[in-house]
Design an enzyme around this catalytic site. Sequence first.
Site, PDB file in Angstrom:
ATOM      1  CG  ASP A   1       3.446  -6.822   7.626  1.00  0.00           C
ATOM      2  OD1 ASP A   1       2.968  -6.329   6.584  1.00  0.00           O
ATOM      3  OD2 ASP A   1       2.758  -7.435   8.462  1.00  0.00           O
TER       4      ASP A   1
ATOM      5  N   GLY B   1       0.823  -1.206   0.000  1.00  0.00           N
ATOM      6  CA  GLY B   1       0.000   0.000   0.000  1.00  0.00           C
ATOM      7  C   GLY B   1       0.854   1.253   0.000  1.00  0.00           C
TER       8      GLY B   1
ATOM      9  CB  THR C   1       2.796   0.856   6.327  1.00  0.00           C
ATOM     10  OG1 THR C   1       1.455   0.561   6.719  1.00  0.00           O
ATOM     11  CG2 THR C   1       3.716   0.643   7.524  1.00  0.00           C
TER      12      THR C   1
ATOM     13  NE  ARG D   1      -2.093  -4.170   7.550  1.00  0.00           N
ATOM     14  CZ  ARG D   1      -1.008  -4.818   7.169  1.00  0.00           C
ATOM     15  NH1 ARG D   1      -1.084  -5.832   6.328  1.00  0.00           N
ATOM     16  NH2 ARG D   1       0.177  -4.471   7.643  1.00  0.00           N
TER      17      ARG D   1
ATOM     18  CG  ASP E   1       1.248  -2.515  10.597  1.00  0.00           C
ATOM     19  OD1 ASP E   1       2.203  -1.875  10.095  1.00  0.00           O
ATOM     20  OD2 ASP E   1       0.533  -3.298   9.936  1.00  0.00           O
TER      21      ASP E   1
ATOM     22  NE  ARG F   1      -1.946  -4.921  -1.735  1.00  0.00           N
ATOM     23  CZ  ARG F   1      -1.371  -4.450  -0.652  1.00  0.00           C
ATOM     24  NH1 ARG F   1      -0.283  -5.047  -0.173  1.00  0.00           N
ATOM     25  NH2 ARG F   1      -1.858  -3.393  -0.023  1.00  0.00           N
TER      26      ARG F   1
ATOM     27  CG  ASP G   1      -1.827  -0.044   8.210  1.00  0.00           C
ATOM     28  OD1 ASP G   1      -2.647   0.847   7.902  1.00  0.00           O
ATOM     29  OD2 ASP G   1      -1.729  -1.124   7.589  1.00  0.00           O
TER      30      ASP G   1
END
Length: 319
Positions: free
Chosen positions: A103, A11, A125, A171, A129, A72, A127
């Site tokens: 990741d 992303g 990212t 997410r 995360d 992707r 996120d």
Amino acid sequence: MKKIAVLTSGGDAPGMNAAIRAVVRTGLDKKLTVMGIQRGFSGLINGEIFEMDRRSVADIIQRGGTVLRTARSEEFKTEAGQKKGAAILNAFGIDGLVVIGGDGSFHGARALSKYGINTVGLPGTIDNDLAYTDYTIGFDTAVNTVLDAINKLRDTSSSHERVSVVEVMGRNCGDIALYAGLAGGAESIIVPEKGYDINELCRTILEGKLRGKRHNLVIVAEGVGGANDIAKKVEEVTGIGARATILGHIQRGGSPTSNDRILASRLGYRAVELLMEGKSSKVVGVKGGNVIDVDIDKALAMERKFDEKLYNIAIALSY
């Protein structure tokens, strides 16, 4: 180390262009040849590789998205695809690769390192995360995008005396919801790390109404999901009008904040340094304001810790 390459994968995130710029200009400053790989690992196995110069990254630091584009690749998840990617890099004489992504992208970088390619990962990212770093490139911009949206939603929510339920990305990580909720003065913040009780939420809203509150702002992380369902249930139980807003991919776009531009520049510079030092299978990040590097295996194995203190502050200030 004579020739390096850079790609963006997964992303997109605001600040990726600033990271690309940092890698390219740092490499050129250190007398390296720098190649750009288009469309991530998909472009790699298709040989979409071109030489970059200073003009290639001019006027991009303020732009969202990624000039290298991203995609992707199911093929690259296979051993055959990974071997092909390594072979392509060798064919172009590329000694080191900087991978900008999350990741999943780091797993790809690790795979290439096992085939003799020196790789360094940058955390791109929204996120936030990745456990090894305090912040990821794009997170700060995403939080500010959400903050701008909820400021506007608060205006209309107050006018109609409604509950506004806003679903944000991330997410299974609730950081965007937590940071934006705290900064935006949300009455309720629902994150996957803590879960929620719909009855407690409704009671909180009704208690607020008794205190004279004209509106309520509820921030929901997508890992919990169901902003529409939550809004419907709140309206059924409380009798107060509730509307759901799902912000979606708008959070990935826009001009990166100064924090994201500076973070991306610092990490991109360090990534090139690591390659020139002969380091491989590393990821760079920031801890306590300092740039760090960590073995990619260790970084991927780390368990992310939710900021309980910040969550408790947000809850204490919400009443």
